[in-house]
Write an enzyme that holds these catalytic residues in place. Structure first.
Site, PDB file in Angstrom:
ATOM      1  N   HIS A  65       0.831  -1.199   0.000  1.00  0.00           N
ATOM      2  CA  HIS A  65       0.000   0.000   0.000  1.00  0.00           C
ATOM      3  C   HIS A  65       0.864   1.245   0.000  1.00  0.00           C
ATOM      4  O   HIS A  65       2.029   1.213   0.384  1.00  0.00           O
ATOM      5  CB  HIS A  65      -0.921   0.016   1.228  1.00  0.00           C
ATOM      6  CG  HIS A  65      -0.171  -0.046   2.530  1.00  0.00           C
ATOM      7  ND1 HIS A  65       0.194  -1.241   3.123  1.00  0.00           N
ATOM      8  CD2 HIS A  65       0.307   0.921   3.342  1.00  0.00           C
ATOM      9  CE1 HIS A  65       0.845  -0.997   4.248  1.00  0.00           C
ATOM     10  NE2 HIS A  65       0.934   0.313   4.407  1.00  0.00           N
ATOM     11  N   CYS A 228       1.632  -0.836  16.528  1.00  0.00           N
ATOM     12  CA  CYS A 228       2.676  -1.563  15.820  1.00  0.00           C
ATOM     13  C   CYS A 228       3.570  -0.546  15.128  1.00  0.00           C
ATOM     14  O   CYS A 228       3.233   0.634  15.060  1.00  0.00           O
ATOM     15  CB  CYS A 228       2.084  -2.555  14.816  1.00  0.00           C
ATOM     16  SG  CYS A 228       1.096  -1.790  13.502  1.00  0.00           S
TER      17      CYS A 228
END
Length: 719
Positions: A65, A228
């Site tokens: 992405h 994360c």
């Protein structure tokens, strides 16, 4: 936008065997629909995001992405690979590949698509249905949330989840966010927003027998934080997993997702009412002190995805035992810990401690060195003998201005070692380490232990403070510990060690190093120049580069540096200019060997290289390290050796070609740089010309089948 993914954007028989080829195949479908305007430019942006961190997820999923100026509207393409494609996931290749494209600047749409898709992927029924889909139209409908067979919840539960979901911040992303909630049976939040288990009982309601609080009959309440490194996929997958496990256990779970788009803090009342806390994170939890005084489970983000039920059970057990965290342990950690990943080894932390000191020291070196160099340029090389400008300053005399600049620079240089030591200790022990670190660094200057003494003082100061902080202190004394006790005891210990124990041996070692540098002539000097050139070009602004640079600046960080020290500084700066200038030259001479994004990067590299910013070559090295880095090292070594051979000297620690008037033997110095640049550019061109062209469509960013390149400098890159 119901057509964010259509049948034309689905390939159920993806034949690509590499992630680059997969991205190209799916991107070509976007180009055909007019969603992407420049295929190579878009793929360069995808590759740049992939270079930051692999986009593979456990369970056979890849999510390449990016944001890109070449995308006209948020778009999602899907491919299914029978053989599997390696996207860097720990459990092996991915067979489900989602290529997500968002326009430049469309952060909310981009992140909402990603976070919503991540939540969908936690639903085993959804991924199973995708693997079983027999035509592109049904797969696209499933991803859009139009196929109810993938839902693991009944219609009433879906409706409740949809009603509870916050509105997406970008209208273009709204349907995907909504469909994600529908497909997964849960709320699909805006990235960063608080995520409440829509199906869990409201605060104060009575839960199931298993989940209820034994005292008040209400459900057991847990607040959680997930994060994360990229703040996208795993962050929201962990949140989804914890919510689902809480629902099954009859436990009320509220999750704060600290994602790439920032985060919305949990309501303080919700935190206060919580019975326990779960941290599932791979980066430090922001504002962690909000959760002090509660039973806490602290794990990595993948544990939140893979074993949420165990974490919830552990949190309940800790609450039953009355285990709580204190205010100190709930803090956000030392500066190094806040900037790093959990589970780092001691060697990594040591490097970061040292680099923390160096990063704070370099501005003092640059400012002081340039001021001293300008003082010499204006007032001549006897300006260091000038009286204090407090006693003698004439506004109309150049010598007075030269003396002023020189004396300001000397004062700035005087902070170099104390700042180095102080901020090494700061990186280790936070603010309590500053006082003993600065004291130890100042003592190092006093006893002529120099740069080596500063390193030792910083490490000792940080270690002493960390040891003191581990001592169990009576509550009555805790208030004065950081202000009085820690600075007093740590400064006394560091001062004793520096003055009495290790200071003299370090000072002798520093003197020996200085004498050795002053004795370097002939072959030895050439070898040192070549070695420093290799180090400067090895990692282009990384730790090895910084070691060479710090070694050079330490030599000139005195009022009267030796000729050898100034030669070393000249060699280091010359070598550091080579990689970006060489890449700029190569893209100009043989542009067809480079992608359009690389050619654009080459234009910027002219300025970056001329300014002594080695990082200008990083996009090229990241895309093709096996050709660019060795070539750069060869050119850098030649330039460093030639600079030493030409006896070029430099008092200023930075500035590139803009400080050439301050360089000794400037013409030969420029020749040394030019030779290194030409050698590196020639090697890169030859090596790139030798590579074998890959089959059409097999590579993502290179016109000849080479690796994809990093993004163009002015184009946003995915978070």
């Amino acid at each position: 936008m119901s057509d964010m993914i259509t049948a034309e954007l689905v390939d159920l028989d993806l034949s690509a065997d590499t992630k680059e080829a997969a991205a190209r195949a799916l991107a070509e479908r976007m180009v055909a629909l007019g969603r992407v305007t420049d295929l190579d430019g878009f793929l360069a942006d995808v590759a740049a995001r992939e270079a930051q961190m692999p986009t593979g997820l456990d369970g056979g999923i890849g999510i390449p992405h990016c944001r890109s100026a070449h995308v006209t509207e948020p778009t999602l393409a899907f491919g299914r690979s029978a053989a599997g494609i390696d996207f860097g996931a720990a459990d092996g290749p991915a067979d489900l590949i989602f290529l997500i494209a968002a326009p430049a600047g469309a952060d909310d749409a981009h992140l909402t698509i990603l976070s919503s898709l991540a939540r969908q992927l936690m639903n085993a029924d959804f991924t199973s249905a995708l693997r079983a889909a027999d035509d592109a139209a049904s797969a696209a409908a499933l991803i859009r949330g139009e196929d109810d067979s993938a839902s693991s919840q009944d219609a009433d539960s879906d409706a409740a989840s949809a009603a509870a979901a916050p509105a997406p911040q970008d209208s273009a992303a709204a349907p995907v966010a909504a469909s994600a909630g529908a497909a997964a049976g849960t709320t699909a939040p805006v990235p960063g927003a608080s995520v409440t288990d829509a199906s869990a009982p409201a605060p104060g309601a009575t839960g199931s027998a298993d989940g209820a609080d034994s005292a008040g009959g209400r459900p057991f309440r847990i607040v959680a934080v997930t994060s994360c490194p990229t703040g996208i996929a795993h962050t929201y997958m962990a949140a989804e997993s914890l919510e689902n496990a809480g629902r099954e256990a009859g436990v009320e779970v509220v999750v704060e997702t600290q994602g790439s788009a920032g985060f919305t803090r949990l309501d303080p009342a919700v935190v206060a009412a919580a019975d326990a806390v779960i941290f599932a994170h791979d980066v430090p939890v922001r504002d962690k002190d909000r959760f002090a005084g509660k039973p806490t489970v602290d794990v990595g983000v993948k544990a939140g995805i893979n074993r949420p039920a165990d974490l919830i059970a552990e949190a309940r057990e800790k609450a039953a035992r009355g285990e709580v965290t204190g205010a100190v342990s709930a803090g956000s950690g030392t500066p190094v810990e806040r900037a790093g990943d959990s589970g780092e080894g001691y060697g990594t932390k040591l490097r970061k401690w040292l680099m923390s000191g160096v990063s704070y020291m370099v501005p003092f070196v640059a400012a002081g060195g340039l001021l001293i160099a300008l003082g010499f340029a204006i007032g001549g090389y006897k300006i260091n003998k000038a009286p204090s400008v407090m006693d003698h300053f004439v506004w109309g005399q150049a010598d007075s201005w030269g003396a002023l600049l020189f004396q300001i620079g000397v004062v700035s240089f005087g902070f170099l070692v104390p700042v180095l030591a102080g901020y090494i200790a700061y990186g280790m022990a936070d603010r309590p380490g500053l006082v003993p670190g600065f004291v130890g660094g100042a003592i190092s200057v006093t006893i002529n232990a120099g740069f080596l003494g500063g390193l030792a003082a910083g490490l000792i100061a940080g270690g002493v403070v960390m040891a003191i902080q581990k001592v169990n202190i009576p509550a009555a004394l805790r208030g004065i510990m950081p202000v009085v006790v820690i600075p007093l005891i740590s400064s006394a210990i560091v001062g004793f060690l520096m003055f009495v124990v290790i200071g003299k041996p370090i000072a002798e070692a520093q003197k020996g190093l200085t004498d050795w540098l002053n004795s370097l002539t002939g072959t030895n000097a050439l070898l040192l120049g070549a070695l420093l050139g290799l180090m400067m070009c090895f990692d282009l602004g990384g730790p090895v580069n910084k070691v060479a640079y710090t070694f050079a600046t330490a030599g000139i960080a005195v009022a009267n540096p030796s000729d050898s020290a100034m030669k070393i500084m000249a060699a280091v700066m010359a070598a550091g200019m080579v990689p970006p200038l060489a890449m700029a030259l190569a893209t100009t001479v043989r542009g067809r060997l480079f992608t359009r994004a690389e050619r654009e990067n080459g234009k910027a590299a002219w300025v970056l290289g001329a300014s002594f910013i080695s990082e200008g070559a990083i996009p090229f090295a990241a895309a093709d390290p096996l050709r660019v880095i060795p070539s750069s090292m060869v050119g850098g070594a030649i330039t460093g050796a030639l600079s030493m051979a030409f006896d070029a000297t430099l008092r200023a620690p930075h500035g590139g070609i803009f400080v050439v008037p301050l360089i000794g033997n400037p013409l030969l110095y420029l020749v040394a740089i030019a030779v290194g640049v030409c050698v590196t550019a020639a090697l890169v061109i030859v090596l790139k010309g030798l590579r074998k062209p890959a089959p059409a469509g097999a590579a993502a960013g290179s016109p000849e089948g080479g690796p994809a390149t990093a993004a163009e400098p002015k184009q946003p890159v995915a978070a």
